[in-house]
Motif scaffolding. Sequence first.
Motif, PDB file in Angstrom:
ATOM      1  N   THR A 396       0.833  -1.208   0.000  1.00  0.00           N
ATOM      2  CA  THR A 396       0.000   0.000   0.000  1.00  0.00           C
ATOM      3  C   THR A 396       0.863   1.251   0.000  1.00  0.00           C
ATOM      4  O   THR A 396       0.581   2.225  -0.713  1.00  0.00           O
ATOM      5  CB  THR A 396      -0.938  -0.002   1.224  1.00  0.00           C
ATOM      6  OG1 THR A 396      -1.821  -1.119   1.129  1.00  0.00           O
ATOM      7  CG2 THR A 396      -1.739   1.274   1.304  1.00  0.00           C
ATOM      8  N   GLU A 397       1.931   1.243   0.802  1.00  0.00           N
ATOM      9  CA  GLU A 397       2.826   2.398   0.834  1.00  0.00           C
ATOM     10  C   GLU A 397       3.513   2.581  -0.517  1.00  0.00           C
ATOM     11  O   GLU A 397       3.631   3.704  -1.027  1.00  0.00           O
ATOM     12  CB  GLU A 397       3.867   2.213   1.937  1.00  0.00           C
ATOM     13  CG  GLU A 397       4.831   3.388   2.053  1.00  0.00           C
ATOM     14  CD  GLU A 397       5.838   3.199   3.166  1.00  0.00           C
ATOM     15  OE1 GLU A 397       6.702   4.083   3.323  1.00  0.00           O
ATOM     16  OE2 GLU A 397       5.769   2.165   3.867  1.00  0.00           O
ATOM     17  N   THR A 398       3.961   1.487  -1.128  1.00  0.00           N
ATOM     18  CA  THR A 398       4.643   1.576  -2.420  1.00  0.00           C
ATOM     19  C   THR A 398       3.707   2.086  -3.502  1.00  0.00           C
ATOM     20  O   THR A 398       4.118   2.861  -4.396  1.00  0.00           O
ATOM     21  CB  THR A 398       5.196   0.196  -2.813  1.00  0.00           C
ATOM     22  OG1 THR A 398       6.066  -0.279  -1.791  1.00  0.00           O
ATOM     23  CG2 THR A 398       5.961   0.265  -4.131  1.00  0.00           C
ATOM     24  N   LEU A 399       2.445   1.678  -3.441  1.00  0.00           N
ATOM     25  CA  LEU A 399       1.473   2.079  -4.456  1.00  0.00           C
ATOM     26  C   LEU A 399       0.766   3.394  -4.115  1.00  0.00           C
ATOM     27  O   LEU A 399      -0.139   3.812  -4.828  1.00  0.00           O
ATOM     28  CB  LEU A 399       0.432   0.970  -4.640  1.00  0.00           C
ATOM     29  CG  LEU A 399       0.983  -0.349  -5.219  1.00  0.00           C
ATOM     30  CD1 LEU A 399      -0.078  -1.439  -5.164  1.00  0.00           C
ATOM     31  CD2 LEU A 399       1.456  -0.134  -6.666  1.00  0.00           C
ATOM     32  N   GLY A 400       1.177   4.025  -3.014  1.00  0.00           N
ATOM     33  CA  GLY A 400       0.619   5.329  -2.662  1.00  0.00           C
ATOM     34  C   GLY A 400      -0.824   5.277  -2.213  1.00  0.00           C
ATOM     35  O   GLY A 400      -1.536   6.288  -2.284  1.00  0.00           O
ATOM     36  N   GLY A 401      -1.288   4.113  -1.749  1.00  0.00           N
ATOM     37  CA  GLY A 401      -2.682   3.979  -1.338  1.00  0.00           C
ATOM     38  C   GLY A 401      -2.949   4.538   0.046  1.00  0.00           C
ATOM     39  O   GLY A 401      -2.048   5.030   0.734  1.00  0.00           O
ATOM     40  N   ALA A 402      -4.206   4.432   0.453  1.00  0.00           N
ATOM     41  CA  ALA A 402      -4.625   5.001   1.723  1.00  0.00           C
ATOM     42  C   ALA A 402      -4.607   3.964   2.833  1.00  0.00           C
ATOM     43  O   ALA A 402      -3.901   4.102   3.821  1.00  0.00           O
ATOM     44  CB  ALA A 402      -6.030   5.590   1.595  1.00  0.00           C
ATOM     45  N   GLY A 403      -5.377   2.911   2.700  1.00  0.00           N
ATOM     46  CA  GLY A 403      -5.484   1.924   3.763  1.00  0.00           C
ATOM     47  C   GLY A 403      -5.426   0.516   3.212  1.00  0.00           C
ATOM     48  O   GLY A 403      -5.591   0.294   2.010  1.00  0.00           O
ATOM     49  N   TRP A 404      -5.165  -0.429   4.097  1.00  0.00           N
ATOM     50  CA  TRP A 404      -5.095  -1.828   3.704  1.00  0.00           C
ATOM     51  C   TRP A 404      -5.863  -2.659   4.722  1.00  0.00           C
ATOM     52  O   TRP A 404      -6.183  -2.189   5.816  1.00  0.00           O
ATOM     53  CB  TRP A 404      -3.660  -2.316   3.612  1.00  0.00           C
ATOM     54  CG  TRP A 404      -2.851  -2.105   4.869  1.00  0.00           C
ATOM     55  CD1 TRP A 404      -2.039  -1.058   5.162  1.00  0.00           C
ATOM     56  CD2 TRP A 404      -2.809  -2.976   6.015  1.00  0.00           C
ATOM     57  NE1 TRP A 404      -1.488  -1.191   6.408  1.00  0.00           N
ATOM     58  CE2 TRP A 404      -1.935  -2.372   6.962  1.00  0.00           C
ATOM     59  CE3 TRP A 404      -3.404  -4.191   6.335  1.00  0.00           C
ATOM     60  CZ2 TRP A 404      -1.652  -2.945   8.199  1.00  0.00           C
ATOM     61  CZ3 TRP A 404      -3.129  -4.760   7.577  1.00  0.00           C
ATOM     62  CH2 TRP A 404      -2.276  -4.141   8.486  1.00  0.00           C
ATOM     63  N   ALA A 405      -6.133  -3.903   4.363  1.00  0.00           N
ATOM     64  CA  ALA A 405      -6.848  -4.796   5.277  1.00  0.00           C
ATOM     65  C   ALA A 405      -6.497  -6.240   4.965  1.00  0.00           C
ATOM     66  O   ALA A 405      -6.208  -6.597   3.814  1.00  0.00           O
ATOM     67  CB  ALA A 405      -8.356  -4.594   5.177  1.00  0.00           C
ATOM     68  N   VAL A 406      -6.515  -7.062   6.016  1.00  0.00           N
ATOM     69  CA  VAL A 406      -6.362  -8.507   5.877  1.00  0.00           C
ATOM     70  C   VAL A 406      -7.647  -9.127   6.405  1.00  0.00           C
ATOM     71  O   VAL A 406      -8.061  -8.867   7.537  1.00  0.00           O
ATOM     72  CB  VAL A 406      -5.147  -9.033   6.660  1.00  0.00           C
ATOM     73  CG1 VAL A 406      -5.094 -10.556   6.617  1.00  0.00           C
ATOM     74  CG2 VAL A 406      -3.857  -8.445   6.098  1.00  0.00           C
ATOM     75  N   LEU A 407      -8.294  -9.952   5.581  1.00  0.00           N
ATOM     76  CA  LEU A 407      -9.563 -10.568   5.943  1.00  0.00           C
ATOM     77  C   LEU A 407      -9.468 -12.079   5.767  1.00  0.00           C
ATOM     78  O   LEU A 407      -8.548 -12.595   5.114  1.00  0.00           O
ATOM     79  CB  LEU A 407     -10.709  -9.998   5.095  1.00  0.00           C
ATOM     80  CG  LEU A 407     -10.856  -8.468   5.059  1.00  0.00           C
ATOM     81  CD1 LEU A 407     -10.123  -7.888   3.848  1.00  0.00           C
ATOM     82  CD2 LEU A 407     -12.324  -8.064   5.015  1.00  0.00           C
TER      83      LEU A 407
END
Length: 478
Positions: A396-407
């Motif tokens: 997520t940091e590399t792709l410049g995203g906002a948030g991540w989740a593991v489900l």
Amino acid sequence: MTRRGTAEGTRRDHRSAAALVGVRGLATAAHRLDRCRTLDEVVEVASTAGVDMLGASSFAVLRIEQDTARVVRVVPEPADPRLVWRVRASYRADDRPALRRLIRDRVSWVAHAVDVAGRPVTGSDAGAGDAVEVQTLREIDGASALASPVVVNGAVWGQLYAMRELGSPLFGVDDLARAEVLGALLGGAIARVDLEGQVRHLVADDPLTGLANRRVADSAAESALESGLETCIVMCDVDGLKRVNDELGHDTGDDLLRSVADVLRRASDALPGSTAARIGGDEFCLVTVGRRRVEVAEVVAATVAEFPLPHGAAISYGIATTAVTGATSARHLFRQADMAQYRAKRARARALRAAAPTTADPAVTAERVVVAGTAAIVAAQSGIVPRLCALAAAATETLGGAGWAVLMRRPGDPSDGPASAVARGGAPVDVTQAESSTTVVEHGPWVVEIGVSATAATGEVVDTSLDALVAVAVLGAS
């Protein structure tokens, strides 16, 4: 507490000048105990007074918990290895009848290893006292010993123990009476200190975090300003608390606030004389006195960086100092620090937006994702969840995203139904980009959501890299 002359092993002595000195000594001890504000101070005063008033070679205060006594203070500190060992030991009531009676019936006792002529006592000497205590005296070359209970709020808190060496007069009933009065004074002082501590905690401490509250912070700032020394106020705000409360529940949000408090407490420990406080909600502050702004800024920055918050939350902070504002009020200094904190918050949001990757080559993006993701998986703790969380955060940091989740989909869940969240993270909501999106990668029951900036180069090569990394994280943990 026993009546005078009723304790086992006592012998009557006559009223003397020494006894009068003991009365004055009790009055002095009472005044000194009244000035104590901590338990350590109370025990120290009682121990010193016990030596002086009882003419003891050694005097100790013992704490009794679960029928076990242990020494918390002894005067003087022993040099004899036999005494050093005994000071460090614990004493069970099951093994010492005199201690058992003291706890159960609050009975003081006296024991003698020799008689008034200095001759060793025999088993037939009924006035010698408890046999276990007599044997203890013989082992340490003691002549006489006494003990008296310390009662706090109706329960036996501990005991006083005094010992005289061979060649000294034996303890008598007047000595025992003085010990019992000293024990009563000590019990009252302990109860008062404990009550004062509870009141201070209720009045001055934030119940959730244990930090000082706004009242204490205001008082600390006023005192710092009155000192004339450079005063700094650090105002802190928790970015992402609302998101954590909404997504993970208020219990998790409370845990997050405690994590923030831990960061502030560590910073305060590194800046002696400072005060860490929770102002209210997600606002915290640090008040320092006699510390230059550059030192405060370095300590806070290093501490915040060393102890990141969970769930993708972060601390924004601003610093105000009298070195810049000059003579001012505490209210004005707090306001200046608050404004600096908001400026830092906005700057952080701009930095996150500027950090979004701008490359238009999906192959380059995929390479960066593989390098960052692999390093994160290797550095993560063992287990599927830690590895997937580390991967999701790095991607997520590399792709410049906002948030991540593991489900995860539990057994019996429909394949097209929603998965249950295991962990979430990323940048706080208030600094995210509205145009960001999410890429979903699945492997078995595991679902990983990775934030992607609208400016990031994506495509099949990036998706393939993410699929491979998730597989490596899952299979490598099996």
